[in-house]
Design a protein around this motif. Structure first.
Motif, PDB file in Angstrom:
ATOM      1  N   TYR A   1       0.823  -1.207   0.000  1.00 11.06           N
ATOM      2  CA  TYR A   1       0.000   0.000   0.000  1.00 11.06           C
ATOM      3  C   TYR A   1       0.865   1.268   0.000  1.00 11.06           C
ATOM      4  CZ  TYR A   1      -4.475  -2.347   0.734  1.00 11.06           C
ATOM      5  OH  TYR A   1      -5.615  -3.093   0.570  1.00 11.06           O
ATOM      6  N   ASP A   2       2.103   1.165   0.424  1.00  4.31           N
ATOM      7  CA  ASP A   2       2.956   2.345   0.541  1.00  4.31           C
ATOM      8  C   ASP A   2       3.743   2.637  -0.726  1.00  4.31           C
ATOM      9  OD1 ASP A   2       2.134   2.559   3.173  1.00  4.31           O
ATOM     10  OD2 ASP A   2       3.774   1.275   3.907  1.00  4.31           O
ATOM     11  N   CYS A   3       3.667   1.799  -1.761  1.00  5.79           N
ATOM     12  CA  CYS A   3       4.499   1.972  -2.948  1.00  5.79           C
ATOM     13  C   CYS A   3       3.878   2.982  -3.904  1.00  5.79           C
ATOM     14  CB  CYS A   3       4.717   0.635  -3.649  1.00  5.79           C
ATOM     15  SG  CYS A   3       3.256   0.046  -4.527  1.00  5.79           S
ATOM     16  N   ASP A   4       4.672   3.367  -4.911  1.00  5.94           N
ATOM     17  CA  ASP A   4       4.189   4.218  -6.003  1.00  5.94           C
ATOM     18  C   ASP A   4       3.364   3.336  -6.938  1.00  5.94           C
ATOM     19  OD1 ASP A   4       3.763   5.820  -8.204  1.00  5.94           O
ATOM     20  OD2 ASP A   4       5.795   6.657  -8.206  1.00  5.94           O
ATOM     21  N   LEU A   5       2.046   3.432  -6.846  1.00  3.90           N
ATOM     22  CA  LEU A   5       1.181   2.506  -7.568  1.00  3.90           C
ATOM     23  C   LEU A   5       1.324   2.648  -9.086  1.00  3.90           C
ATOM     24  CD1 LEU A   5      -0.806   0.331  -6.683  1.00  3.90           C
ATOM     25  CD2 LEU A   5      -2.680   1.955  -7.036  1.00  3.90           C
ATOM     26  N   LYS A   6       1.460   3.879  -9.549  1.00  8.84           N
ATOM     27  CA  LYS A   6       1.585   4.099 -10.987  1.00  8.84           C
ATOM     28  C   LYS A   6       2.875   3.490 -11.522  1.00  8.84           C
ATOM     29  CE  LYS A   6       1.501   7.745 -14.490  1.00  8.84           C
ATOM     30  NZ  LYS A   6       1.401   9.210 -14.743  1.00  8.84           N
ATOM     31  N   LEU A   7       3.973   3.687 -10.789  1.00  5.68           N
ATOM     32  CA  LEU A   7       5.251   3.101 -11.201  1.00  5.68           C
ATOM     33  C   LEU A   7       5.176   1.578 -11.202  1.00  5.68           C
ATOM     34  CD1 LEU A   7       8.246   3.274 -11.909  1.00  5.68           C
ATOM     35  CD2 LEU A   7       8.741   3.450  -9.446  1.00  5.68           C
TER      36      LEU A   7
ATOM     37  N   HIS B   1      13.624  -0.735  -8.258  1.00  6.85           N
ATOM     38  CA  HIS B   1      12.898   0.508  -8.035  1.00  6.85           C
ATOM     39  C   HIS B   1      12.294   0.591  -6.638  1.00  6.85           C
ATOM     40  CE1 HIS B   1      13.058   0.326 -12.463  1.00  6.85           C
ATOM     41  NE2 HIS B   1      12.961   1.654 -12.419  1.00  6.85           N
ATOM     42  N   GLY B   2      12.616  -0.330  -5.774  1.00  5.53           N
ATOM     43  CA  GLY B   2      12.179  -0.252  -4.391  1.00  5.53           C
ATOM     44  C   GLY B   2      10.704  -0.517  -4.187  1.00  5.53           C
ATOM     45  N   ILE B   3      10.096  -1.278  -5.067  1.00  5.12           N
ATOM     46  CA  ILE B   3       8.691  -1.646  -4.916  1.00  5.12           C
ATOM     47  C   ILE B   3       8.620  -2.880  -4.030  1.00  5.12           C
ATOM     48  CG2 ILE B   3       6.563  -2.283  -6.100  1.00  5.12           C
ATOM     49  CD1 ILE B   3       7.483   0.530  -6.720  1.00  5.12           C
ATOM     50  N   GLU B   4       7.840  -2.783  -2.969  1.00  6.77           N
ATOM     51  CA  GLU B   4       7.776  -3.873  -2.004  1.00  6.77           C
ATOM     52  C   GLU B   4       6.623  -4.814  -2.345  1.00  6.77           C
ATOM     53  OE1 GLU B   4       7.042  -4.623   2.794  1.00  6.77           O
ATOM     54  OE2 GLU B   4       7.278  -2.584   1.986  1.00  6.77           O
ATOM     55  N   ILE B   5       6.915  -6.110  -2.287  1.00  6.75           N
ATOM     56  CA  ILE B   5       5.883  -7.130  -2.398  1.00  6.75           C
ATOM     57  C   ILE B   5       5.554  -7.583  -0.982  1.00  6.75           C
ATOM     58  CG2 ILE B   5       5.280  -9.407  -3.324  1.00  6.75           C
ATOM     59  CD1 ILE B   5       7.302  -8.944  -5.534  1.00  6.75           C
ATOM     60  N   PRO B   6       4.388  -7.212  -0.461  1.00 10.19           N
ATOM     61  CA  PRO B   6       4.099  -7.462   0.961  1.00 10.19           C
ATOM     62  C   PRO B   6       3.796  -8.923   1.230  1.00 10.19           C
ATOM     63  CG  PRO B   6       2.176  -6.557  -0.096  1.00 10.19           C
ATOM     64  CD  PRO B   6       3.258  -6.561  -1.145  1.00 10.19           C
ATOM     65  N   PHE B   7       3.911  -9.267   2.480  1.00 10.31           N
ATOM     66  CA  PHE B   7       3.497 -10.589   2.945  1.00 10.31           C
ATOM     67  C   PHE B   7       2.508 -10.390   4.081  1.00 10.31           C
ATOM     68  CE2 PHE B   7       7.528  -9.356   4.820  1.00 10.31           C
ATOM     69  CZ  PHE B   7       7.272  -9.407   6.174  1.00 10.31           C
ATOM     70  N   PRO B   8       1.668 -11.350   4.331  1.00  8.26           N
ATOM     71  CA  PRO B   8       0.618 -11.163   5.355  1.00  8.26           C
ATOM     72  C   PRO B   8       1.221 -10.821   6.718  1.00  8.26           C
ATOM     73  CG  PRO B   8       0.182 -13.123   4.043  1.00  8.26           C
ATOM     74  CD  PRO B   8       1.555 -12.658   3.662  1.00  8.26           C
ATOM     75  N   GLN B   9       0.638  -9.828   7.367  1.00 11.68           N
ATOM     76  CA  GLN B   9       1.071  -9.411   8.705  1.00 11.68           C
ATOM     77  C   GLN B   9      -0.153  -9.324   9.617  1.00 11.68           C
ATOM     78  OE1 GLN B   9       3.363  -5.823   8.623  1.00 11.68           O
ATOM     79  NE2 GLN B   9       4.682  -6.498   6.935  1.00 11.68           N
ATOM     80  N   ARG B  10       0.048  -9.632  10.872  1.00 13.24           N
ATOM     81  CA  ARG B  10      -1.025  -9.553  11.854  1.00 13.24           C
ATOM     82  C   ARG B  10      -0.522  -8.786  13.082  1.00 13.24           C
ATOM     83  NH1 ARG B  10      -3.175 -10.870   7.997  1.00 13.24           N
ATOM     84  NH2 ARG B  10      -4.601 -12.615   7.585  1.00 13.24           N
ATOM     85  N   ASP B  11      -1.315  -7.838  13.545  1.00 15.89           N
ATOM     86  CA  ASP B  11      -1.013  -7.112  14.776  1.00 15.89           C
ATOM     87  C   ASP B  11      -1.817  -7.745  15.910  1.00 15.89           C
ATOM     88  OD1 ASP B  11       0.643  -5.384  13.444  1.00 15.89           O
ATOM     89  OD2 ASP B  11      -0.983  -3.945  13.015  1.00 15.89           O
ATOM     90  N   VAL B  12      -1.118  -8.113  16.998  1.00 18.29           N
ATOM     91  CA  VAL B  12      -1.760  -8.740  18.145  1.00 18.29           C
ATOM     92  C   VAL B  12      -1.754  -7.741  19.306  1.00 18.29           C
ATOM     93  CG1 VAL B  12      -1.740 -10.664  19.767  1.00 18.29           C
ATOM     94  CG2 VAL B  12      -1.007 -11.012  17.394  1.00 18.29           C
TER      95      VAL B  12
END
Length: 406
Positions: A312-318, A384-395
């Motif tokens: 969600y934090d990446c440059d979506l257009k790029l 280009h520093g685009i992150e591919i996220p992985f599932p995260q959970r906040d407890v």
């Protein structure tokens, strides 16, 4: 003695002409056969020199033996040479057409004995002797002579059928008036027609009364009705598939769990080769009654869907531009229609996209296209520093204090 010397000279001349023809004309016949009659893997091609050699010698010797009333002492060498040449000619032809070696030599031996005996006037004695060893069944005489006749006729018809099928098949393959499906259908229909014609010719040559097959025909009809329904159904289904061209050799199809390209449409089943090299034989009737997914029925272009998620934090257009570039750079992805990128949804951990790419050779596989695009995209995202996220959970842990703890 003069006639014997003349006969010997004519035999040597005929054999010499045969050798000359084999050396000079044989290679030309080999090239002609491979180019205009049969494929380069044809069994008669490599034997054409020997066939021409023995065939020419046999023809000349046959002319010599019938051109003059030779006495037995002079006819013997001519008949001996004629028998050997004709036997070797028959053996080479039969072996070239795929007849078993032992069967080819048996036919060659029978031809040699028949021609040599005829030239010395002893053929009638042999046929009468063979006919005496046997018994009568109704109006028909079953004897060794009848068995020899059946053997020669059967082998000759098998050889003629194989030769005709190969010549017709090669002629149809070379024709530019048919597409691949029509060629395959024409080859199968021609093969059936040749077999039927050979059957009736053999019946006529053996003087077999067709009324004798009345009971057999009735029994065969019952067998088809009760036990061969699937076989006949598959045969008819195969012909229908070839006629309506719904499935053709080279098509990429999905039938149940089987995915691959159609290698061959046979009399009983369709051969489907998977990307793993496995060959699935699917009955023709199944392709007529079940749902079949044909990827190349009217158009060979197939769209490949490649899911990709980005942070969600990446440059979506790029990120979307890089997805398009990764798809466009893949060698099997078509330029027209152009690849596209769709935003498919907002997931729990990523912004979900789909890369839509078109290929025109699905028989070469789909998974390898996805792999190539994703590999290219991985390194582009890294660069280009685009992150591919992985599932995260906040407890979140809430602490509570009970009265007993105070």
């Amino acid at each position: 003695m003069i006639e014997l010397a003349i006969a010997g000279g004519l035999v040597l001349l005929a054999l010499a002409i045969g050798v000359f023809a084999g050396r000079k004309i044989g290679p030309r016949f080999t090239d002609l056969w491979a180019t205009h009659v049969a494929s380069h893997g044809e069994g008669l091609g490599p034997r054409m020199t020997q066939i021409v050699r023995h065939g020419v010698a046999a023809i000349l010797l046959a002319i010599i033996v019938n051109a003059y009333p030779w006495p037995p002492i002079a006819g013997a060498p001519i008949g001996l040479a004629l028998g050997v040449a004709a036997a070797l000619f028959a053996q080479q032809v039969l072996r070239g057409l795929g007849i078993a070696r032992w069967m080819a030599w048996i036919i060659a031996a029978i031809i040699f004995v028949a021609l040599f005996s005829r030239s010395v006037g002893g053929l009638d004695a042999i046929t009468n002797t063979l006919d005496m060893v046997g018994f009568n069944v109704g109006k028909r005489r079953l004897s060794l002579l009848w068995l020899v006749t059946i053997l020669i006729t059967g082998v000759a018809l098998i050889a003629v059928v194989r030769l005709a099928n190969r010549v017709v098949s090669h002629s149809i393959t070379r024709s530019k008036a048919f597409d691949p499906t029509q060629k395959l259908l024409a080859q199968k229909l021609a093969s059936i027609a040749v077999i039927i014609a050979a059957f009736f010719i053999g019946i006529d040559m053996l003087n077999i009364d067709l009324t004798a097959f009345a009971v057999f025909g009735g029994a065969l009809g019952l067998a088809v009705g009760f036990g061969l329904q699937k076989t006949v159904g598959n045969l008819i289904a195969g012909i229908i598939l070839l006629m309506d061209r719904s499935i053709k050799p080279g098509d990429v199809i999905v039938v149940g769990d089987s995915f691959g390209w159609v290698n061959k449409i046979g009399v009983r089943a369709v051969s489907v080769v998977t990307r793993d090299g496995k060959e699935h034989l699917i009955p023709n009737e199944n392709l007529m009654t079940q749902e079949v997914e044909n990827w190349s029925y009217s158009d060979r272009n197939v769209r490949v869907r490649i899911p990709v998620g980005v942070s969600y934090d990446c440059d979506l257009k790029l990120a979307q531009e890089l997805m398009l570039k990764a798809a466009s750079d893949s060698p099997r992805v078509l330029d027209t229609p152009k690849p596209n990128v769709w935003l498919s949804g907002f997931g729990d951990s990523s912004v979900d996209h789909e890369i839509l790419a078109w290929i025109t050779d699905p028989e070469s596989g789909v998974g390898n296209v996805r792999s190539d695009v994703l590999n290219r995209l991985w390194w582009m995202f890294k660069e280009h520093g685009i992150e591919i996220p992985f599932p995260q959970r906040d407890v979140h842990i809430r602490s509570s204090v009970t009265p007993s703890d105070q």
